[in-house]
Motif scaffolding. Structure first.
Motif, PDB file in Angstrom:
ATOM      1  N   MET A  44       0.700  -1.332  -0.129  1.00  0.00           N
ATOM      2  CA  MET A  44      -0.016  -0.031   0.183  1.00  0.00           C
ATOM      3  C   MET A  44       0.844   1.332  -0.110  1.00  0.00           C
ATOM      4  O   MET A  44       1.990   1.199   0.651  1.00  0.00           O
ATOM      5  N   ASP A  45       0.484   2.243  -0.911  1.00  0.00           N
ATOM      6  CA  ASP A  45       1.117   3.447  -0.829  1.00  0.00           C
ATOM      7  C   ASP A  45       0.199   4.445   0.188  1.00  0.00           C
ATOM      8  O   ASP A  45      -0.718   4.929   0.185  1.00  0.00           O
ATOM      9  N   MET A  46       0.879   4.310   1.577  1.00  0.00           N
ATOM     10  CA  MET A  46       0.326   4.940   2.734  1.00  0.00           C
ATOM     11  C   MET A  46       0.064   6.215   2.640  1.00  0.00           C
ATOM     12  O   MET A  46      -0.877   7.064   2.949  1.00  0.00           O
ATOM     13  N   SER A  47       1.114   6.917   2.100  1.00  0.00           N
ATOM     14  CA  SER A  47       0.884   8.538   1.959  1.00  0.00           C
ATOM     15  C   SER A  47      -0.179   8.924   1.121  1.00  0.00           C
ATOM     16  O   SER A  47      -1.000   9.744   1.289  1.00  0.00           O
ATOM     17  N   SER A  48      -0.324   7.944  -0.028  1.00  0.00           N
ATOM     18  CA  SER A  48      -1.383   8.346  -0.912  1.00  0.00           C
ATOM     19  C   SER A  48      -2.711   8.129  -0.329  1.00  0.00           C
ATOM     20  O   SER A  48      -3.753   8.696  -0.454  1.00  0.00           O
ATOM     21  N   ASP A 196      -0.112  17.347   3.367  1.00  0.00           N
ATOM     22  CA  ASP A 196       1.438  17.279   2.974  1.00  0.00           C
ATOM     23  C   ASP A 196       1.723  18.261   1.885  1.00  0.00           C
ATOM     24  O   ASP A 196       2.813  18.287   1.482  1.00  0.00           O
ATOM     25  N   GLY A 197       0.981  19.161   1.460  1.00  0.00           N
ATOM     26  CA  GLY A 197       1.235  20.040   0.521  1.00  0.00           C
ATOM     27  C   GLY A 197       1.190  19.625  -0.924  1.00  0.00           C
ATOM     28  O   GLY A 197       1.464  20.380  -1.901  1.00  0.00           O
ATOM     29  N   THR A 198       0.770  18.526  -1.299  1.00  0.00           N
ATOM     30  CA  THR A 198       0.384  17.968  -2.713  1.00  0.00           C
ATOM     31  C   THR A 198      -0.482  18.826  -3.442  1.00  0.00           C
ATOM     32  O   THR A 198      -1.601  18.952  -2.728  1.00  0.00           O
TER      33      THR A 198
END
Length: 263
Positions: A44-48, A196-198
């Protein structure tokens, strides 16, 4: 005859694939995206997924529930217990019946499932032009090509083709069954401000909420993949040990001796 048989098998396979792709009645097959959770080594892409939780909470939760997902499961996404308690307290769930026999409500707790934004299905339909917003708990697994379907649906709104009449209150989305969907395009540039500023483009938000919904449907996917690799490693080592053990045991037999004569 063999050639004819092979052609028939190929045509049957192609028909089955086409049926799986377009059996839902959609005009287009979902876009094929690359996801980190795919394959035996996927994770899993945890940040996403965390950003996807923001999208769900601020956008999707207005219409869609997660009735099979509990607030406490957010801990595996990296959130602290105090944060989870605070988020849960923003929602109300059914409480105990009071002394007069009347139902009550209370603030949700981490052990509670995400409640529906509507008291019942009729209220949900009344608020959505007669359409019932589906629960999203298992959407990533319940739909054919689930993650790609979710992403494509979210970014796939188009103008209806020439000559195609759309029912009142419907939007054209070629990835939806029949092409006419009651949900208006839910994502717009900057509708969510990521912690996170994305940059919150529609494509980025669609990707993130898809990752989140995949996590909701498969919260133990990464652990399961890791366990699978450990099992394969164990079986590989066991196979090598058994192979050399067999060679040792059968060597005297092949040479015409009794194994136990050497003891």
């Amino acid at each position: 005859m063999k050639l004819v048989k092979n052609i028939a098998i190929a045509l049957t396979a192609a028909a089955a694939f086409a049926g799986a792709s377009f059996g839902a009645g959609a005009d287009k097959h979902p876009m094929q995206m690359e996801w980190e959770f795919e394959g035996p080594f996927g994770k899993m892409d945890m940040s996403s997924a965390q950003r996807g939780w923001q999208v769900y909470k601020q956008v999707c939760s207005a219409c869609h529930s997660l009735k099979y997902f509990r607030f406490r499961n957010l801990a595996d996404l990296g959130y602290e217990e105090d944060m989870i308690k605070a988020w849960a307290a923003e929602y109300e769930v059914a409480g105990e019946v009071d002394d007069a026999g009347d139902p009550t409500v209370r603030a949700a707790r981490p052990e509670d499932a995400f409640p529906s934004p509507f008291p019942n299905d009729n209220a949900a339909r009344a608020s959505n032009g007669g359409a019932l917003p589906p629960d999203l708990s298992l959407m990533a697994k319940a739909r054919h090509d689930g993650p790609n379907y979710i992403y494509s649906l979210l970014v796939g709104y188009e103008d209806a083709p020439a000559g195609r009449d759309m029912p009142a209150g419907k939007q054209y989305n070629p990835y939806f069954k029949g092409g006419a969907i009651s949900m208006a395009p839910p994502l717009a540039e900057g509708i969510v401000e990521y912690e996170d500023g994305t940059a919150a483009t529609p494509e980025q938000m669609a990707k993130d909420v898809t990752n989140f919904l995949m996590y909701v449907a498969e919260p133990k996917l990464t652990a399961r993949h890791h366990m699978g690799l450990k099992v394969l490693l164990f079986l590989g080592i066991l196979t090598i040990i058994l192979y050399f053990s067999m060679k040792k045991i059968w060597k005297p037999v092949k040479s015409g001796k009794n194994f136990y004569e050497d003891k």
